[in-house]
Scaffold this active site. Sequence first.
Site, PDB file in Angstrom:
ATOM      1  N   HIS A 106      26.113 -33.325  79.735  1.00 15.89           N
ATOM      2  CA  HIS A 106      25.049 -33.073  80.729  1.00 15.89           C
ATOM      3  C   HIS A 106      23.781 -33.842  80.346  1.00 15.89           C
ATOM      4  CE1 HIS A 106      26.963 -29.978  83.114  1.00 15.89           C
ATOM      5  NE2 HIS A 106      27.202 -29.208  82.074  1.00 15.89           N
ATOM      6  N   GLU A 160      28.910 -31.627  86.142  1.00 16.49           N
ATOM      7  CA  GLU A 160      30.026 -31.098  85.342  1.00 16.49           C
ATOM      8  C   GLU A 160      31.071 -32.180  85.083  1.00 16.49           C
ATOM      9  OE1 GLU A 160      30.012 -28.451  83.661  1.00 16.49           O
ATOM     10  OE2 GLU A 160      28.308 -27.435  84.587  1.00 16.49           O
ATOM     11  N   HIS A 189      30.142 -30.762  75.418  1.00 14.32           N
ATOM     12  CA  HIS A 189      29.959 -30.441  76.840  1.00 14.32           C
ATOM     13  C   HIS A 189      28.481 -30.562  77.229  1.00 14.32           C
ATOM     14  CE1 HIS A 189      31.020 -28.170  80.593  1.00 14.32           C
ATOM     15  NE2 HIS A 189      29.736 -27.889  80.527  1.00 14.32           N
ATOM     16  N   GLU A 190      27.629 -29.886  76.469  1.00  6.89           N
ATOM     17  CA  GLU A 190      26.196 -29.909  76.827  1.00  6.89           C
ATOM     18  C   GLU A 190      25.616 -31.307  76.619  1.00  6.89           C
ATOM     19  OE1 GLU A 190      25.161 -27.552  78.534  1.00  6.89           O
ATOM     20  OE2 GLU A 190      26.775 -26.151  78.059  1.00  6.89           O
TER      21      GLU A 190
HETATM   22 ZN    ZN Z   1      28.426 -27.481  82.135  1.00  6.10          ZN
END
Ligand code: ZN
Length: 507
Positions: free
Chosen positions: A273, A299, A269-270
């Site tokens: 980003h 996101e 997830h990170e």
């Molecule tokens: Zn996030």
Amino acid sequence: MARVSTARLDDTFRLLEERLATISDVYSAASVLAWDRQTYMPEGGVVGRAEQLATLARLAHEMLVSPKTGELLEHAGGREPGSDEAALLRLARREYERASRLPARLVAETSRVTALAEPAWIQARDESDWSLFAPHMERVLTLKQEEASYLDGEHPYDAMLDRYDPGSSTHRLRSMFRELKAGIVPLVRDISTKLGEDRTAPLRGCFDEAAQEAFGRDVISSFGYDWGKGRQDRAVHPFCVNFGAPGDVRITTRFDPRLLPVGLFGTCHEAGHALYEQGVDPSYSRTPLAGGVSMGVHESQSRLWENLVARSRPFWSHFYPRLRDAFPGVSGDIETFYRAVNAVRPSEIRTEADELTYDLHVLLRFELEVDLFENGLSVADLPEAWNAKMEEYLGIVPENDALGVLQDTHWAIGYFGYFPSYSVGNVLSVQLFEAAVEGRPEILPEMERGQFGTLLGWLRENVYCHGKKYEPDDLIERATGRPPETGPYLRYLESKFGELYGFVDEV
Ligand code: ZN
């Protein structure tokens, strides 16, 4: 004569750019201090760091709203429509106008109060004691309500949303959530009747943290995360931070030695980003064009790499044998494992929620924030209101407040209006992924080989490199040929979970 006035215009523009670069540097310095606070700073640093962050927030704010900035903006003139310069001016004017409405005192106070609220939240969550955090929450909320009172918006809550998703509104989100609810709630209901045995067993056990970290690093290296321009550290609430340039984009992770998905999908997830930030045109550094265009689009990238990539069959056909090498305790066939990472099970914690119930966690937070800003919900009543909505949407009541109202860091750091970005991101992630695969069908077979270069290349070219140049809706339309819409996301959920839970034909 025309040449003279163009030269003067260029001089003014250059002075404006220099000023904006200085302001950007101050924000970046504050980001380093904030990153340190959440990773390595000893407890004793809390109060001093809060003052330092408040000072930097005040300095940046004063420089941005000073008459000098206003004068430069006024005289920087019109630029070629569609150019980077025109976009820079549009963004700088928007930031200037927004910041000019807020008193410097409020900006510094918000920075100080949130810097103190965050450690209080950590303690309150550790001890599962809402009363330790409630007074801080009161203070943060009051400051944010005051902020909203200075800004435009049909609803006071719109002012909060606008900061993360320019162009978003309470009205627009209500209609998005209405569509999501209509699509997701019946699916969850259908699946609940088929839950049967717990499919998540392969994800539980004892997973060495160093091995988890190494495996996660391998995965995101294959995605294209550039370690020469980033690093990974531990934090209670993982985040990604960009220190003002695509050359230093860091991520943080939390590992649970008993639960594999926390560290693995958190890392993916990170990294999503970070891939976005690392892919922004480097010439945008230190300008308002730098960084992701909105938190919704941001996101969409974290969720795309976490879900559409790392929770997919093609991904695991490559990585499952490697996972078994890294964790000899993991057994069973790949299909069992694929079903485990995609198991639907209503649960308390948003960040650990499955793809299908995730948006219900967001819906709950969206509704509570609207109630706090517009319908007089009090901080004292928040835990009870939280639990009531958990029961309504997910059929469970958290055992304690650490597993309920205290689970997220957002309110402590003043991020009211951020949560809806997660659902906006889910919606956009599928729209973008489908456009990428349609444009470059080799993406899926490459994923089966653990290769992600074509996918990353498409995203860089169509989304990442543009930074904040286009408005979020324009960016999506340019990349996918259509305005943002919930249809692709809902069809994806129905097809994926329908197949997983056996109520549509295999796809
Ligand atoms: Zn996030």
